[in-house]
Scaffold this motif. Structure first.
Motif, PDB file in Angstrom:
ATOM      1  N   GLU A 214       0.817  -1.211   0.000  1.00  0.00           N
ATOM      2  CA  GLU A 214       0.000   0.000   0.000  1.00  0.00           C
ATOM      3  C   GLU A 214       0.854   1.265   0.000  1.00  0.00           C
ATOM      4  N   LEU A 215       2.153   1.116   0.269  1.00  0.00           N
ATOM      5  CA  LEU A 215       3.044   2.268   0.357  1.00  0.00           C
ATOM      6  C   LEU A 215       4.233   2.069  -0.572  1.00  0.00           C
ATOM      7  N   ILE A 216       4.673   3.135  -1.220  1.00  0.00           N
ATOM      8  CA  ILE A 216       5.757   3.027  -2.185  1.00  0.00           C
ATOM      9  C   ILE A 216       7.071   2.609  -1.528  1.00  0.00           C
ATOM     10  N   LEU A 217       7.229   2.887  -0.229  1.00  0.00           N
ATOM     11  CA  LEU A 217       8.439   2.483   0.475  1.00  0.00           C
ATOM     12  C   LEU A 217       8.626   0.964   0.446  1.00  0.00           C
TER      13      LEU A 217
ATOM     14  N   PRO B 209       1.905   8.721   2.095  1.00  0.00           N
ATOM     15  CA  PRO B 209       0.895   9.063   1.089  1.00  0.00           C
ATOM     16  C   PRO B 209      -0.033   7.892   0.793  1.00  0.00           C
ATOM     17  N   ARG B 210      -1.334   8.170   0.772  1.00  0.00           N
ATOM     18  CA  ARG B 210      -2.331   7.140   0.476  1.00  0.00           C
ATOM     19  C   ARG B 210      -3.393   7.710  -0.448  1.00  0.00           C
ATOM     20  N   HIS B 211      -4.026   6.808  -1.182  1.00  0.00           N
ATOM     21  CA  HIS B 211      -5.104   7.192  -2.084  1.00  0.00           C
ATOM     22  C   HIS B 211      -6.232   7.876  -1.303  1.00  0.00           C
ATOM     23  N   GLY B 212      -6.695   9.014  -1.825  1.00  0.00           N
ATOM     24  CA  GLY B 212      -7.802   9.743  -1.202  1.00  0.00           C
ATOM     25  C   GLY B 212      -7.380  10.790  -0.206  1.00  0.00           C
ATOM     26  N   GLN B 213      -6.109  10.746   0.242  1.00  0.00           N
ATOM     27  CA  GLN B 213      -5.625  11.754   1.186  1.00  0.00           C
ATOM     28  C   GLN B 213      -5.057  12.938   0.417  1.00  0.00           C
TER      29      GLN B 213
ATOM     30  N   TRP C 284      -4.491   3.017 -11.332  1.00  0.00           N
ATOM     31  CA  TRP C 284      -3.754   2.497 -12.490  1.00  0.00           C
ATOM     32  C   TRP C 284      -4.657   1.478 -13.183  1.00  0.00           C
ATOM     33  N   PHE C 285      -4.993   1.726 -14.432  1.00  0.00           N
ATOM     34  CA  PHE C 285      -5.947   0.905 -15.176  1.00  0.00           C
ATOM     35  C   PHE C 285      -7.246   0.711 -14.394  1.00  0.00           C
ATOM     36  N   GLY C 286      -7.644   1.761 -13.671  1.00  0.00           N
ATOM     37  CA  GLY C 286      -8.889   1.720 -12.926  1.00  0.00           C
ATOM     38  C   GLY C 286      -8.799   1.066 -11.570  1.00  0.00           C
ATOM     39  N   HIS C 287      -7.632   0.611 -11.176  1.00  0.00           N
ATOM     40  CA  HIS C 287      -7.445  -0.051  -9.882  1.00  0.00           C
ATOM     41  C   HIS C 287      -6.759   0.910  -8.906  1.00  0.00           C
ATOM     42  N   THR C 288      -7.203   0.923  -7.660  1.00  0.00           N
ATOM     43  CA  THR C 288      -6.537   1.716  -6.631  1.00  0.00           C
ATOM     44  C   THR C 288      -5.209   1.064  -6.265  1.00  0.00           C
ATOM     45  N   VAL C 289      -4.126   1.845  -6.312  1.00  0.00           N
ATOM     46  CA  VAL C 289      -2.788   1.315  -6.058  1.00  0.00           C
ATOM     47  C   VAL C 289      -2.061   2.248  -5.098  1.00  0.00           C
ATOM     48  N   MET C 290      -0.851   1.846  -4.710  1.00  0.00           N
ATOM     49  CA  MET C 290      -0.057   2.705  -3.837  1.00  0.00           C
ATOM     50  C   MET C 290       0.260   4.018  -4.574  1.00  0.00           C
ATOM     51  N   CYS C 291       0.518   5.060  -3.820  1.00  0.00           N
ATOM     52  CA  CYS C 291       0.759   6.385  -4.386  1.00  0.00           C
ATOM     53  C   CYS C 291       2.247   6.604  -4.656  1.00  0.00           C
ATOM     54  N   GLY C 292       2.544   7.194  -5.815  1.00  0.00           N
ATOM     55  CA  GLY C 292       3.894   7.589  -6.158  1.00  0.00           C
ATOM     56  C   GLY C 292       4.424   6.859  -7.379  1.00  0.00           C
ATOM     57  N   PRO C 293       5.509   7.367  -7.963  1.00  0.00           N
ATOM     58  CA  PRO C 293       6.211   8.572  -7.509  1.00  0.00           C
ATOM     59  C   PRO C 293       5.531   9.884  -7.907  1.00  0.00           C
ATOM     60  N   GLU C 294       4.682   9.813  -8.969  1.00  0.00           N
ATOM     61  CA  GLU C 294       4.010  11.038  -9.377  1.00  0.00           C
ATOM     62  C   GLU C 294       3.212  11.622  -8.206  1.00  0.00           C
ATOM     63  N   GLY C 295       3.284  12.919  -8.070  1.00  0.00           N
ATOM     64  CA  GLY C 295       2.578  13.591  -6.986  1.00  0.00           C
ATOM     65  C   GLY C 295       3.389  13.723  -5.719  1.00  0.00           C
ATOM     66  N   LEU C 296       4.547  13.091  -5.660  1.00  0.00           N
ATOM     67  CA  LEU C 296       5.429  13.206  -4.503  1.00  0.00           C
ATOM     68  C   LEU C 296       6.657  14.027  -4.896  1.00  0.00           C
ATOM     69  N   SER C 297       7.446  14.427  -3.921  1.00  0.00           N
ATOM     70  CA  SER C 297       8.589  15.313  -4.173  1.00  0.00           C
ATOM     71  C   SER C 297       9.866  14.507  -4.363  1.00  0.00           C
ATOM     72  N   PRO C 298      10.530  14.650  -5.501  1.00  0.00           N
ATOM     73  CA  PRO C 298      11.797  13.935  -5.702  1.00  0.00           C
ATOM     74  C   PRO C 298      12.897  14.507  -4.819  1.00  0.00           C
TER      75      PRO C 298
ATOM     76  N   GLY D 100       9.459  -7.899 -12.530  1.00  0.00           N
ATOM     77  CA  GLY D 100       8.394  -8.051 -11.551  1.00  0.00           C
ATOM     78  C   GLY D 100       7.707  -6.716 -11.380  1.00  0.00           C
ATOM     79  N   HIS D 101       6.403  -6.723 -11.207  1.00  0.00           N
ATOM     80  CA  HIS D 101       5.660  -5.469 -11.165  1.00  0.00           C
ATOM     81  C   HIS D 101       5.702  -4.843  -9.770  1.00  0.00           C
ATOM     82  N   VAL D 102       5.323  -3.565  -9.705  1.00  0.00           N
ATOM     83  CA  VAL D 102       5.228  -2.884  -8.407  1.00  0.00           C
ATOM     84  C   VAL D 102       3.837  -3.023  -7.807  1.00  0.00           C
ATOM     85  N   TYR D 103       2.841  -3.306  -8.625  1.00  0.00           N
ATOM     86  CA  TYR D 103       1.457  -3.362  -8.165  1.00  0.00           C
ATOM     87  C   TYR D 103       0.969  -4.809  -8.083  1.00  0.00           C
ATOM     88  N   PRO D 104       0.601  -5.289  -6.905  1.00  0.00           N
ATOM     89  CA  PRO D 104      -0.079  -6.599  -6.858  1.00  0.00           C
ATOM     90  C   PRO D 104      -1.334  -6.610  -7.731  1.00  0.00           C
TER      91      PRO D 104
END
Length: 554
Positions: A47-50, A195-199, A206-220, A381-385
């Motif tokens: 659920e978290l990009i970390l 960071p979480r979806h909806g906050q 991603w393709f209509g599925h709720t996924v972990m947030c990032g990197p877009e929208g976060l600060s590099p 291997g993908h980042v999103y289950p």
């Protein structure tokens, strides 16, 4: 690029995907090898990009006995857990020969915890022993090798940094004889408010599925450069010109002499942002990746770069660059056209289309089949289950891929025939000759799974085994592996480098095979620019080339 066209593009290259059994990898089980390590990297739900990048791996001769030991990074089982609860430290394995490893973590002093990412191996203090640098979220670790596979934690000597470090490049940036570090940093991650979806208005889908947030929208986070100053690493990011770029989502980094001027340059693969090419101008570095043609794809798109390697794939004597990317984006091969310019030949080389359904991480350009040219390995291997759900045109667990070089173009070796058929959520991959038989073996990290040891059987005791010759470079105190040296045998060029792939430290030795073995002498250009030649040496053996012991060349 959307991945909806990937299946059609794969069909276009289906006729090039061979069933040849060579080169052949064999997976050696933990029960056989003793390399028993299961990574723990946050929640299975991711659920978290970390929790997504996974741990790093290092192959290095830590005890000085001539073979490669293995360091495996790790993470935390639960984000936000109290300190010391459920600790999952990194682990160190001693190579006892014949692909047998012994866990020596308990007596080694390697007690690093936290979300460990990239690993670098270097001789910080010039004592001839290989030390460990581990990039982590919230603070890096430096372990000094005190001998007999024991380490002292000297992390307190590092400049303070709270950034999230990913991959690390080791090279002699200033030509003073010792090696320095370039650390790619990823993004600002606030552990108190992940960071979480909806906050805060975030829409992480991603393709209509709720996924972990990032990197877009976060600060590099800005990368940093650490100069080796008489055994102490000091921050010299601004002093050497590395602070002139916009902070980006850094994931992969390596150093090599891309313009053949005798100085190591730096290439950084950034996630969803333009890549960097830092040219070494002597006292400072200048970034000019866009003009060089190696910052974006051939059609001008920023891509999500992960892993990276360089090598001469077309035999013209110049170092080309290969970068693995996100699913729906082709992995990119930048052909070096000389004079500081590159050309995206991903589709002409046939490497682009098969990668569209993959998400690549660890990678290497290496002569896996010992025929004289450089092949390509990618760990996927993908980042999103959620990638296993309908409509994504990809999957969470993926096989590794092997592409054989056939005159600068590549044909895939079907996973079932290469020995790489098992799918997993692969991440870092480290490459080296673990059994000293001349071919390149692979250790692959699996997110929340058991590390994989892939033995290369290009040399397996047959009468028709291909011949080879290998070299370890010794540039003296501070650089016992000759990192940054360029080695030529006949028309073939190799680079002594440990920092490539993704979050990995690799075997820095170089090998040659094929027609170039007829050359009587090997030519080395050392990191300080000196050129020396040495007798080629016996075939099917490793040799040490020491700075100052060869014949001086103009």
């Amino acid at each position: 690029m959307e991945s909806t066209t990937s299946s059609a593009l794969l069909l276009l290259v289906a006729g090039l995907v061979g069933d040849d059994v060579s080169p052949q990898f064999v997976e050696v089980s933990p029960a056989q090898s003793g390399l028993a390590h299961i990574s723990v990297y946050g929640s299975l739900e991711k659920e978290l990009i970390l929790e997504t990048n996974g741990p790093g791996i290092a192959l290095a001769d830590f005890d000085g006995d001539g073979d490669l030991d293995v360091f495996c990074g790790n993470g935390d089982p639960l984000f936000g857990k109290p300190a010391g609860v459920g600790a999952t430290p990194c682990r160190l394995f001693r190579n006892d020969g014949r692909l047998r490893f012994v866990d020596v973590t308990a007596q080694s002093g390697v007690t690093i915890e936290g979300f460990c990412n990239g690993v670098a191996v270097l001789d910080v203090d010039g004592d001839g022993r290989r030390d460990l640098f581990v990039a982590r979220h919230g603070g890096d670790a430096l372990l000094r090798n005190v001998g007999e596979l024991k380490f002292e934690d000297v992390s307190g000597t590092l400049p303070r940094a709270g950034a999230w470090g990913t991959s690390v490049a080791v090279f002699d940036a200033d030509g003073d004889g010792d090696v320095d570090l370039y650390e790619a940093n990823y993004l600002a991650f606030d552990v108190s408010k992940p960071p979480r979806h909806g906050q805060d208005g975030r829409n992480c889908t991603w393709f209509g599925h709720t996924v972990m947030c990032g990197p877009e929208g976060l600060s590099p986070e800005a990368d940093r450069f650490l100069r080796n100053d008489a055994g102490t690493l000091v921050d010299a990011t601004a002093a050497l010109g590395f602070a002139t770029v916009v902070p980006s989502f850094g994931l992969g980094v390596l150093a090599a002499d891309l313009d053949a001027d005798g100085r190591s340059d730096v290439y950084v693969a950034n996630d969803s942002m333009a890549n960097f090419v830092f040219w070494n101008r002597g006292e400072r570095f200048e970034e000019d990746g866009l003009l060089a043609g190696a910052a974006v794809s051939g059609d001008g798109r920023e891509q999500a770069g992960m892993g990276i390697d360089v090598g001469d794939v077309d035999g013209d004597g110049k170092l080309d660059v290969f970068v693995t990317n996100f699913s729906g984006e082709p992995n990119t091969l930048y052909r070096n056209d000389g004079d500081g310019f590159f050309d995206d030949v991903s589709f002409r080389s046939i490497l682009g289309p098969p990668s569209l359904t993959r998400l690549g991480w660890g990678t290497a350009l290496a002569d896996f089949d010992l025929d004289g040219d450089l092949d390509v390995f990618t760990a996927n291997g993908h980042v999103y289950p959620q990638a296993d759900r309908a409509g994504t045109d990809t999957s969470y667990a993926q096989p590794c891929d092997l592409f054989r070089n056939e005159g600068g173009k590549f044909s895939g070796v079907a996973p079932a025939h290469s020995g790489l058929g098992a799918s997993a959520v692969h991440r870092a991959a480290a490459f080296g000759d673990l059994d000293d038989d001349g071919d390149v073996d692979v250790v692959v990290a699996v997110l929340d799974g058991a590390v994989r040891l892939l033995r290369n059987d290009a040399r397996s005791g047959r009468d028709d085994d291909p011949a080879w010759v290998g070299y370890r470079l010794d540039a003296g105190a501070g650089n016992p592996d000759g990192l940054g040296a360029t080695v030529a045998l006949g028309t073939a060029v190799r680079v002594a480098k440990s920092s490539f792939s993704f979050q990995a430290s690799n075997d820095p030795r170089v090998t040659f095979a094929g027609s170039q073995l007829t050359a009587p002498r090997v030519l080395v250009r050392w990191p300080d620019g000196a050129r020396e030649s040495y007798p080629r040496g016996d075939l099917d053996a490793w040799h040490v080339l020491t700075r100052g012991q060869g014949t001086s060349e103009p």
